[in-house]
Scaffold this motif. Structure first.
Motif, PDB file in Angstrom:
ATOM      1  N   LEU A   1     -17.661  69.061  37.637  1.00 48.24           N
ATOM      2  CA  LEU A   1     -18.093  67.901  36.859  1.00 48.24           C
ATOM      3  C   LEU A   1     -17.283  67.857  35.568  1.00 48.24           C
ATOM      4  CD1 LEU A   1     -21.820  66.919  36.135  1.00 48.24           C
ATOM      5  CD2 LEU A   1     -19.932  66.311  34.658  1.00 48.24           C
ATOM      6  N   TRP A   2     -16.551  66.773  35.390  1.00 51.74           N
ATOM      7  CA  TRP A   2     -15.677  66.597  34.231  1.00 51.74           C
ATOM      8  C   TRP A   2     -16.111  65.393  33.404  1.00 51.74           C
ATOM      9  CZ3 TRP A   2     -11.375  69.814  33.568  1.00 51.74           C
ATOM     10  CH2 TRP A   2     -11.001  70.596  34.667  1.00 51.74           C
ATOM     11  N   VAL A   3     -15.933  65.493  32.094  1.00 50.37           N
ATOM     12  CA  VAL A   3     -16.111  64.345  31.203  1.00 50.37           C
ATOM     13  C   VAL A   3     -14.743  63.986  30.635  1.00 50.37           C
ATOM     14  CG1 VAL A   3     -17.233  63.432  29.139  1.00 50.37           C
ATOM     15  CG2 VAL A   3     -18.455  65.062  30.606  1.00 50.37           C
ATOM     16  N   PRO A   4     -14.249  62.776  30.906  1.00 52.36           N
ATOM     17  CA  PRO A   4     -12.925  62.380  30.412  1.00 52.36           C
ATOM     18  C   PRO A   4     -12.904  62.224  28.896  1.00 52.36           C
ATOM     19  CG  PRO A   4     -13.659  60.975  32.232  1.00 52.36           C
ATOM     20  CD  PRO A   4     -14.851  61.766  31.770  1.00 52.36           C
ATOM     21  N   PRO A   5     -11.730  62.219  28.300  1.00 50.70           N
ATOM     22  CA  PRO A   5     -11.613  62.022  26.851  1.00 50.70           C
ATOM     23  C   PRO A   5     -12.312  60.744  26.402  1.00 50.70           C
ATOM     24  CG  PRO A   5      -9.516  62.682  27.786  1.00 50.70           C
ATOM     25  CD  PRO A   5     -10.426  62.426  28.951  1.00 50.70           C
ATOM     26  N   GLY A   6     -13.047  60.854  25.313  1.00 50.19           N
ATOM     27  CA  GLY A   6     -13.700  59.686  24.739  1.00 50.19           C
ATOM     28  C   GLY A   6     -14.998  59.284  25.396  1.00 50.19           C
ATOM     29  N   LYS A   7     -15.447  60.012  26.426  1.00 49.98           N
ATOM     30  CA  LYS A   7     -16.674  59.670  27.132  1.00 49.98           C
ATOM     31  C   LYS A   7     -17.794  60.645  26.780  1.00 49.98           C
ATOM     32  CE  LYS A   7     -14.955  56.339  29.775  1.00 49.98           C
ATOM     33  NZ  LYS A   7     -15.493  54.956  29.812  1.00 49.98           N
ATOM     34  N   GLU A   8     -19.042  60.208  26.946  1.00 49.01           N
ATOM     35  CA  GLU A   8     -20.211  61.049  26.721  1.00 49.01           C
ATOM     36  C   GLU A   8     -21.207  60.833  27.853  1.00 49.01           C
ATOM     37  OE1 GLU A   8     -20.639  63.214  24.391  1.00 49.01           O
ATOM     38  OE2 GLU A   8     -19.038  62.742  22.964  1.00 49.01           O
ATOM     39  N   LEU A   9     -21.946  61.875  28.210  1.00 53.15           N
ATOM     40  CA  LEU A   9     -22.937  61.760  29.278  1.00 53.15           C
ATOM     41  C   LEU A   9     -24.336  61.462  28.757  1.00 53.15           C
ATOM     42  CD1 LEU A   9     -21.994  64.631  31.777  1.00 53.15           C
ATOM     43  CD2 LEU A   9     -21.146  62.274  31.667  1.00 53.15           C
ATOM     44  N   ASP A  10     -24.502  61.438  27.447  1.00 57.15           N
ATOM     45  CA  ASP A  10     -25.849  61.268  26.903  1.00 57.15           C
ATOM     46  C   ASP A  10     -26.058  59.928  26.200  1.00 57.15           C
ATOM     47  OD1 ASP A  10     -24.202  61.842  24.806  1.00 57.15           O
ATOM     48  OD2 ASP A  10     -25.379  63.509  24.014  1.00 57.15           O
TER      49      ASP A  10
END
Length: 285
Positions: free
Chosen positions: A106-115
């Motif tokens: 599970l990756w979060v790309p640059p500039g993104k947030e999961l919350d």
């Protein structure tokens, strides 16, 4: 399967017919992106991979849940993982390899947030406020989330919004040792190095630290979760981009573009393969 009795002896000869499997052959070795319809299967892999992890137990089995059954604690652990994977499918990148979701990243790309509020609503993360115990809520909302956010910003500085974040990487226990985790990582390295971006993760195991160091990650800081009887240690690791991969990636990309003679050429008709793959708190290979 057929069984044929020999006429010359009492022995029995068994003929096994090999049938073609409906599991796509490319799933064995190829890295593929997980969609929302598959998030439960991917979450189950990660839940099993992290079932004995200190961080997972810190959240799913806090001190005020002694009267809760082991089955209910497992369900909570699986729900937490499922909501997180769903958030990754919505706002990040979830990838897998193996015929049965054997390893998942599970990756979060640059500039993104999961919350963000919309992702929290759609993924089911909002349910944690009602599913976690009183102590679990304090650990998650008052300790874990602020500490991880602040630490990431402090370690990366002005590169925080320009970094890939590896939230989870886990392999099913019975699928470990087959190189699945390596495949997920190396597949992503081609993309990340071409973008000239670092990778950030939190590890909850010193054994995993040694594994990541083989791929160029370095420990930058150690933090602890301290609301339990014993502190849960997390190691912050960062991998800097490697220019050699960047040159190779762009050369390969340029070579492919030269082969695209027309919109109807074989290269244009192929489905584009995404180079993607493979921690909150820890990684299980």
């Amino acid at each position: 399967m057929e069984t044929v009795s020999s006429t010359s002896s009492n022995s029995t000869v068994t003929l096994v017919e090999l049938k073609r499997s409906l599991v796509p052959p490319k799933w064995e070795d190829g890295v593929r992106v997980v969609g929302m319809s598959e998030c439960r299967e991917a979450a189950l892999t990660l839940a099993h991979a992290f079932a004995a992890d200190d961080y997972a137990q810190y959240l799913a089995d806090p001190g005020d849940m002694d009267d809760i059954s082991a089955e209910d604690k497992w369900k909570l652990h699986l729900d937490i993982t499922t909501y997180t994977v769903a958030a990754g499918c919505l706002e990040g990148l979830v990838t897998t390899v193996g015929p049965d979701y054997d390893s998942v990243a599970l990756w979060v790309p640059p500039g993104k947030e999961l919350d963000g509020w919309l992702v929290t609503l759609r993924s089911g993360l909002w349910r944690l406020y009602f599913q976690l115990s009183a102590e679990g809520r304090k650990r998650y909302f008052d300790e874990i989330l602020p500490l991880l956010h602040e630490t990431k910003a402090s370690v990366l500085g002005d590169r925080d919004a320009d970094t890939w974040y590896l939230v989870n990487l886990g392999t099913k226990p019975n699928s470990q040792g087959r190189g699945y985790a390596r495949r997920l990582l190396e597949d992503m390295f081609h993309k990340v190095d071409a973008e000239d971006r670092p990778i950030y993760l939190e590890s909850s195991s010193q054994a995993n630290n040694a594994y990541y160091e083989k791929f160029g990650f370095e420990v930058k800081r150690e933090i602890s979760l301290t609301r339990g009887n014993a502190p849960v240690r997390l190691w912050i690791m960062v991998r800097e981009p490697r220019p050699a991969r960047k040159v190779a990636y762009h050369h390969h990309h340029h070579h492919n573009q030269q082969q695209q003679q027309s919109p109807n050429s074989p290269m244009m008709m192929k489905t584009k393969k995404f180079h993607g793959a493979g921690a909150v708190a820890g990684v299980k290979m």
